[in-house]
Design a protein around this motif. Structure first.
Motif, mmCIF file in Angstrom:
data_model
loop_
_atom_site.group_PDB
_atom_site.id
_atom_site.type_symbol
_atom_site.label_atom_id
_atom_site.label_comp_id
_atom_site.label_asym_id
_atom_site.label_seq_id
_atom_site.Cartn_x
_atom_site.Cartn_y
_atom_site.Cartn_z
ATOM 1 N N ARG A 201 -11.810 4.614 61.501
ATOM 2 C CA ARG A 201 -11.677 3.175 61.275
ATOM 3 C C ARG A 201 -11.967 2.855 59.815
ATOM 4 O O ARG A 201 -12.667 3.592 59.132
ATOM 5 C CB ARG A 201 -12.623 2.407 62.190
ATOM 6 N N CYS A 202 -11.416 1.742 59.366
ATOM 7 C CA CYS A 202 -11.541 1.403 57.952
ATOM 8 C C CYS A 202 -11.440 -0.111 57.798
ATOM 9 O O CYS A 202 -10.892 -0.805 58.674
ATOM 10 C CB CYS A 202 -10.425 2.100 57.157
ATOM 11 N N ASN A 203 -11.960 -0.622 56.696
ATOM 12 C CA ASN A 203 -11.797 -2.032 56.381
ATOM 13 C C ASN A 203 -10.523 -2.284 55.579
ATOM 14 O O ASN A 203 -10.217 -3.414 55.237
ATOM 15 C CB ASN A 203 -13.017 -2.576 55.621
ATOM 16 N N PHE A 204 -9.765 -1.210 55.273
ATOM 17 C CA PHE A 204 -8.437 -1.302 54.685
ATOM 18 C C PHE A 204 -7.436 -0.745 55.700
ATOM 19 O O PHE A 204 -7.815 -0.053 56.643
ATOM 20 C CB PHE A 204 -8.337 -0.501 53.387
ATOM 21 N N SER A 205 -6.167 -1.016 55.480
ATOM 22 C CA SER A 205 -5.117 -0.430 56.324
ATOM 23 C C SER A 205 -4.004 0.079 55.411
ATOM 24 O O SER A 205 -2.896 -0.454 55.405
ATOM 25 C CB SER A 205 -4.567 -1.459 57.315
ATOM 26 N N CYS A 206 -4.323 1.105 54.638
ATOM 27 C CA CYS A 206 -3.375 1.673 53.681
ATOM 28 C C CYS A 206 -2.191 2.284 54.431
ATOM 29 O O CYS A 206 -2.396 3.107 55.334
ATOM 30 C CB CYS A 206 -4.059 2.722 52.817
ATOM 31 N N PRO A 207 -0.964 1.913 54.084
ATOM 32 C CA PRO A 207 0.202 2.402 54.822
ATOM 33 C C PRO A 207 0.361 3.911 54.800
ATOM 34 O O PRO A 207 0.978 4.479 55.703
ATOM 35 C CB PRO A 207 1.379 1.713 54.116
ATOM 36 N N PHE A 208 -0.172 4.582 53.759
ATOM 37 C CA PHE A 208 -0.004 6.030 53.630
ATOM 38 C C PHE A 208 -1.172 6.813 54.207
ATOM 39 O O PHE A 208 -1.231 8.037 54.083
ATOM 40 C CB PHE A 208 0.178 6.420 52.158
ATOM 41 N N ARG B 164 -12.089 -11.502 46.722
ATOM 42 C CA ARG B 164 -11.987 -10.694 45.505
ATOM 43 C C ARG B 164 -12.286 -9.220 45.789
ATOM 44 O O ARG B 164 -13.236 -8.653 45.241
ATOM 45 C CB ARG B 164 -12.904 -11.239 44.415
ATOM 46 N N PRO B 165 -11.516 -8.572 46.631
ATOM 47 C CA PRO B 165 -11.824 -7.175 46.975
ATOM 48 C C PRO B 165 -11.774 -6.229 45.782
ATOM 49 O O PRO B 165 -12.631 -5.348 45.654
ATOM 50 C CB PRO B 165 -10.755 -6.818 48.015
ATOM 51 N N ALA B 166 -10.776 -6.363 44.917
ATOM 52 C CA ALA B 166 -10.668 -5.464 43.761
ATOM 53 C C ALA B 166 -11.851 -5.662 42.820
ATOM 54 O O ALA B 166 -12.430 -4.690 42.317
ATOM 55 C CB ALA B 166 -9.353 -5.704 43.025
ATOM 56 N N MET C 189 -5.924 -2.796 40.795
ATOM 57 C CA MET C 189 -6.920 -3.625 40.147
ATOM 58 C C MET C 189 -6.739 -5.101 40.497
ATOM 59 O O MET C 189 -7.464 -5.956 40.005
ATOM 60 C CB MET C 189 -6.818 -3.459 38.622
ATOM 61 N N LYS C 190 -5.766 -5.406 41.334
ATOM 62 C CA LYS C 190 -5.404 -6.801 41.635
ATOM 63 C C LYS C 190 -5.872 -7.183 43.034
ATOM 64 O O LYS C 190 -5.553 -6.507 44.023
ATOM 65 C CB LYS C 190 -3.894 -6.981 41.521
ATOM 66 N N ASP C 191 -6.620 -8.278 43.122
ATOM 67 C CA ASP C 191 -7.148 -8.743 44.405
ATOM 68 C C ASP C 191 -6.033 -9.045 45.397
ATOM 69 O O ASP C 191 -6.098 -8.641 46.564
ATOM 70 C CB ASP C 191 -8.003 -10.005 44.207
ATOM 71 N N ASP C 192 -4.999 -9.754 44.956
ATOM 72 C CA ASP C 192 -3.949 -10.156 45.880
ATOM 73 C C ASP C 192 -3.188 -8.961 46.431
ATOM 74 O O ASP C 192 -2.809 -8.942 47.599
ATOM 75 C CB ASP C 192 -2.987 -11.142 45.209
ATOM 76 N N LYS C 193 -2.997 -7.910 45.613
ATOM 77 C CA LYS C 193 -2.273 -6.741 46.091
ATOM 78 C C LYS C 193 -3.113 -5.946 47.083
ATOM 79 O O LYS C 193 -2.588 -5.432 48.079
ATOM 80 C CB LYS C 193 -1.861 -5.852 44.926
ATOM 81 N N LEU C 194 -4.417 -5.845 46.838
ATOM 82 C CA LEU C 194 -5.275 -5.145 47.795
ATOM 83 C C LEU C 194 -5.251 -5.841 49.150
ATOM 84 O O LEU C 194 -5.301 -5.197 50.197
ATOM 85 C CB LEU C 194 -6.709 -5.055 47.276
ATOM 86 N N LYS C 195 -5.165 -7.169 49.150
ATOM 87 C CA LYS C 195 -5.106 -7.901 50.418
ATOM 88 C C LYS C 195 -3.725 -7.803 51.065
ATOM 89 O O LYS C 195 -3.607 -7.558 52.263
ATOM 90 C CB LYS C 195 -5.481 -9.375 50.175
ATOM 91 N N ARG C 196 -2.688 -7.947 50.276
ATOM 92 C CA ARG C 196 -1.325 -8.005 50.807
ATOM 93 C C ARG C 196 -0.807 -6.638 51.241
ATOM 94 O O ARG C 196 -0.199 -6.500 52.307
ATOM 95 C CB ARG C 196 -0.407 -8.610 49.735
ATOM 96 N N VAL C 197 -1.059 -5.601 50.435
ATOM 97 C CA VAL C 197 -0.493 -4.280 50.705
ATOM 98 C C VAL C 197 -1.452 -3.389 51.485
ATOM 99 O O VAL C 197 -1.040 -2.641 52.367
ATOM 100 C CB VAL C 197 -0.081 -3.585 49.386
#
Length: 357
Positions: free
Chosen positions: A68-75, A181-183, A166-174
């Motif tokens: 389990r993770c707090n991210f869901s990286c597609p790869f 502010r995750p990044a 390094m971008k907050d919005d990309k860490l959330k969206r992708v």
């Protein structure tokens, strides 16, 4: 805190408070032609020296403590491709003790997001107090003062933080990160580790999603005197789903990555057969985190550590150095070629040999 450990034919003295505090006997140093005990050894040299003279010792462990993770990286090869009940420390305490008794010296705690395990602090403390050098893989988002205090008390061998943007919005969206502010939070936590003198290293898995952000990540690490490395390896997904569309050539994205020639097309050409092992979130042991052939997975809680190691070693010895028919089907430089090959079986389902895919 210092303690003596007996690892195969060798006795070592471990300082559990240090990242890698170890003293070797003169006979061990002579076996690798070291004249001066003040000289430094690489991890690979140390593992090679201690495993020398033994058929197999489980010295180096890669442990996926949860899926389990707090991210869901597609790869990601595990999050979204595996579903296991969290195995609690109380269920496996005795098995960990047996692994230490059998020779466990280095342990990488990963996931998923390892620090999210409810017993992470207990697991980490037990390993360190048992004389095991611990490496932690994390995305850095949930590191807090309590964890940093633990790492200060028992210093890890390394803390590797994965940076994808390094971008907050990309860490959330992708990548599925939460919060405003995750990044920025990850950057702050990395710098906090560095400020406390902890051995932090940043890394980026180079693929089709991360390569556009790599230059900015490398630049930030350089500006803050942080070590950084990249890897273009992809680990096969647990459920067999293909992740190959995320793969990039080594030449793409990061020119620092070497072009590694393909190794000999044989089973277990690397040092796994001497001292490597891995554990799944459901606490099954197998030779290498890249291997997905269930024939070499053994349930530690059901079989016990010694019987599981016996069966795993038997599997490796059966196929060790056997030629892979048609060559390895994985990327250049793969270290466990059966991970990228298919087994050919007889009518009873037993593996006869492996073939390239």
């Amino acid at each position: 805190m210092e303690l003596l450990r007996h690892l195969g034919h060798h006795t070592v003295c471990i300082n559990a408070n240090e990242s890698c505090g170890i003293s070797l006997e003169d006979s061990t140093l002579r076996s690798i032609q070291f004249q001066d005990s003040s000289m430094s050894l690489s991890k690979k040299q140390l593992l090679g020296a201690i495993s020398n003279g033994d058929d197999y010792l489980p010295l180096s462990l890669y442990w996926e403590v949860l899926d389990r993770c707090n991210f869901s990286c597609p790869f990601c090869y595990i999050v979204g491709h595996s579903s296991s009940r969290i195995v609690r420390f109380s269920e496996i305490h005795s098995h960990l003790s047996d692994l230490v008794e059998e020779g466990l010296l280095f342990c990488t705690l990963t996931g998923g997001e390892a620090v999210l395990h409810p017993d992470f602090a207990d697991i980490y403390t037990f390993l360190k107090e048992s004389g095991v050098f611990v490496e932690v893989f994390t995305n850095g988002y949930t590191l807090d003062d309590e964890l940093i205090d633990l790492f200060m008390r028992y210093r890890p061998y390394s803390i590797e933080v994965s940076l994808y943007s390094m971008k907050d919005d990309k860490l959330k969206r992708v990548y599925g990160a939460s919060g405003d502010r995750p990044a920025a939070t990850i950057r702050d936590n990395v710098l906090k580790l560095q400020k406390h003198g902890l051995p932090v290293v940043c890394k980026t898995f180079l693929n089709t999603l991360t390569r556009v952000d790599l230059a900015e990540i490398v630049r930030w690490c350089g500006d803050n005197a942080l070590a950084h490395y990249s890897s273009s390896d992809l680990t096969p997904a647990y459920d067999g789903a293909s992740l190959s569309h995320f793969r990039v050539d080594n030449k793409e994205g990061d020119p620092r990555l070497p072009i590694v020639p393909v190794k000999s097309h044989v089973c277990f050409p690397c040092d796994t057969k001497h001292y490597g092992c891995a554990i799944t979130p459901s606490f099954e042991i197998f030779p290498c985190p890249s291997i997905r052939h269930r024939d070499c997975y053994f349930d530690l809680r059901h079989l016990g550590v010694r019987e599981s190691l016996r069966r795993m070693k038997s599997f490796m010895r059966t196929f060790q150095d056997m030629e892979i028919k048609g060559g390895c089907g994985g990327q250049a430089g793969c270290k466990a070629c059966i991970a990228f090959s298919e087994p050919v079986r007889n009518e009873s389902g037993e593996i006869l040999f492996f073939t390239g895919v």
